[in-house]
Design a protein around this motif. Structure first.
Motif, short mmCIF file in Angstrom:
data_model
loop_
_atom_site.label_atom_id
_atom_site.label_comp_id
_atom_site.label_asym_id
_atom_site.label_seq_id
_atom_site.Cartn_x
_atom_site.Cartn_y
_atom_site.Cartn_z
N ARG A 87 0.83 -1.20 0.00
CA ARG A 87 0.00 0.00 0.00
C ARG A 87 0.87 1.26 0.00
NH1 ARG A 87 -2.62 3.75 3.21
NH2 ARG A 87 -4.75 4.22 2.52
N ASP A 88 1.91 1.27 0.83
CA ASP A 88 2.82 2.43 0.86
C ASP A 88 3.47 2.66 -0.50
OD1 ASP A 88 2.21 2.72 3.54
OD2 ASP A 88 4.10 1.85 4.26
N ARG A 89 3.90 1.59 -1.17
CA ARG A 89 4.55 1.71 -2.48
C ARG A 89 3.56 2.16 -3.54
NH1 ARG A 89 7.26 0.65 1.57
NH2 ARG A 89 9.47 0.33 1.33
N LEU A 107 2.91 5.86 -3.23
CA LEU A 107 4.03 6.61 -3.83
C LEU A 107 3.95 6.59 -5.36
CD1 LEU A 107 7.02 5.48 -1.59
CD2 LEU A 107 6.06 7.79 -1.77
N ALA A 108 3.62 5.43 -5.92
CA ALA A 108 3.49 5.32 -7.38
C ALA A 108 2.37 6.23 -7.88
CB ALA A 108 3.23 3.87 -7.78
N ARG A 109 1.22 6.20 -7.19
CA ARG A 109 0.09 7.03 -7.60
C ARG A 109 0.46 8.51 -7.58
NH1 ARG A 109 -4.46 7.64 -3.41
NH2 ARG A 109 -2.84 9.04 -2.65
N ASP A 110 1.15 8.93 -6.53
CA ASP A 110 1.53 10.34 -6.40
C ASP A 110 2.60 10.74 -7.40
OD1 ASP A 110 -0.32 10.46 -4.36
OD2 ASP A 110 1.19 10.37 -2.75
N SER A 111 3.33 9.78 -7.94
CA SER A 111 4.40 10.06 -8.91
C SER A 111 3.91 10.02 -10.36
CB SER A 111 5.54 9.06 -8.75
OG SER A 111 6.08 9.14 -7.46
N LEU A 112 2.76 9.43 -10.59
CA LEU A 112 2.27 9.26 -11.96
C LEU A 112 1.73 10.56 -12.55
CD1 LEU A 112 0.24 5.93 -11.85
CD2 LEU A 112 2.33 6.35 -13.12
N THR A 113 1.92 10.71 -13.83
CA THR A 113 1.24 11.78 -14.55
C THR A 113 -0.20 11.33 -14.79
OG1 THR A 113 1.81 10.90 -16.72
CG2 THR A 113 3.39 12.42 -15.73
N GLU A 123 -8.46 0.36 -4.08
CA GLU A 123 -8.52 1.37 -3.02
C GLU A 123 -7.62 2.57 -3.37
OE1 GLU A 123 -6.65 1.97 1.39
OE2 GLU A 123 -7.41 -0.03 0.91
N VAL A 124 -6.41 2.31 -3.82
CA VAL A 124 -5.44 3.38 -4.06
C VAL A 124 -5.72 4.13 -5.36
CG1 VAL A 124 -2.99 3.84 -4.53
CG2 VAL A 124 -3.63 2.27 -2.69
N PHE A 125 -6.03 3.40 -6.44
CA PHE A 125 -6.19 4.02 -7.75
C PHE A 125 -7.64 4.23 -8.16
CE2 PHE A 125 -2.02 2.00 -7.92
CZ PHE A 125 -1.24 3.09 -8.30
N GLY A 126 -8.57 3.59 -7.46
CA GLY A 126 -9.98 3.67 -7.81
C GLY A 126 -10.35 2.56 -8.77
N VAL A 127 -11.48 1.92 -8.49
CA VAL A 127 -11.92 0.79 -9.32
C VAL A 127 -12.17 1.23 -10.76
CG1 VAL A 127 -14.39 0.98 -8.76
CG2 VAL A 127 -13.40 -1.25 -9.31
#
Length: 83
Positions: free
Chosen positions: A13-15, A18-24, A47-51
Motif C-alpha cells: 500500500r505504501d509503495r 508513492l506510485a500514484r503520487d508520482s504518476l502523470t 482502493e489506491v487508484f480507484g476501481v
C-alpha cells in the motif's frame, strides 16, 4: 489475516501510494503478483487508484515451453494494470 500478510499488504500500500503520487495523469502501473495474493492486491489497487481505473489483469503461465497467455484459474504470474 496473518502478521506476515498484513506487513506485506502495508508495504505494498505504501509503495502504491508513492506510485500514484508520482504518476502523470496519463500514467499506468503494472504490478506483477502470483495468483496466491492476487485478490488482496487487486483490492488494494482498487482502493489506491480507484476501481474505475482498472484496465486489465494479464495472466501468464509457463508449462515447459515458451511463455504463453491462457485463461485459467491456475496461473503462475499475474499483472494488474491501472491507468
Amino acid at each position: 489475516m496473518g502478521t506476515g500478510l498484513h506487513s506485506y499488504l502495508t508495504y505494498m500500500r505504501d509503495r502504491l501510494l508513492l506510485a500514484r503520487d508520482s504518476l502523470t495523469p496519463s500514467g499506468s502501473v503494472f504490478v506483477q503478483i502470483s495468483d496466491e495474493n492476487l485478490h488482496h492486491i487487486r483490492e488494494l489497487m482498487d482502493e489506491v487508484f480507484g476501481v474505475e481505473n482498472a484496465c486489465s489483469t494479464i495472466t501468464v503461465s509457463k508449462d515447459g515451453g515458451p511463455w504463453r497467455c491462457r485463461t485459467s484459474d491456475r496461473v503462475r504470474l499475474c499483472a494488474l494494470v491501472r491507468a
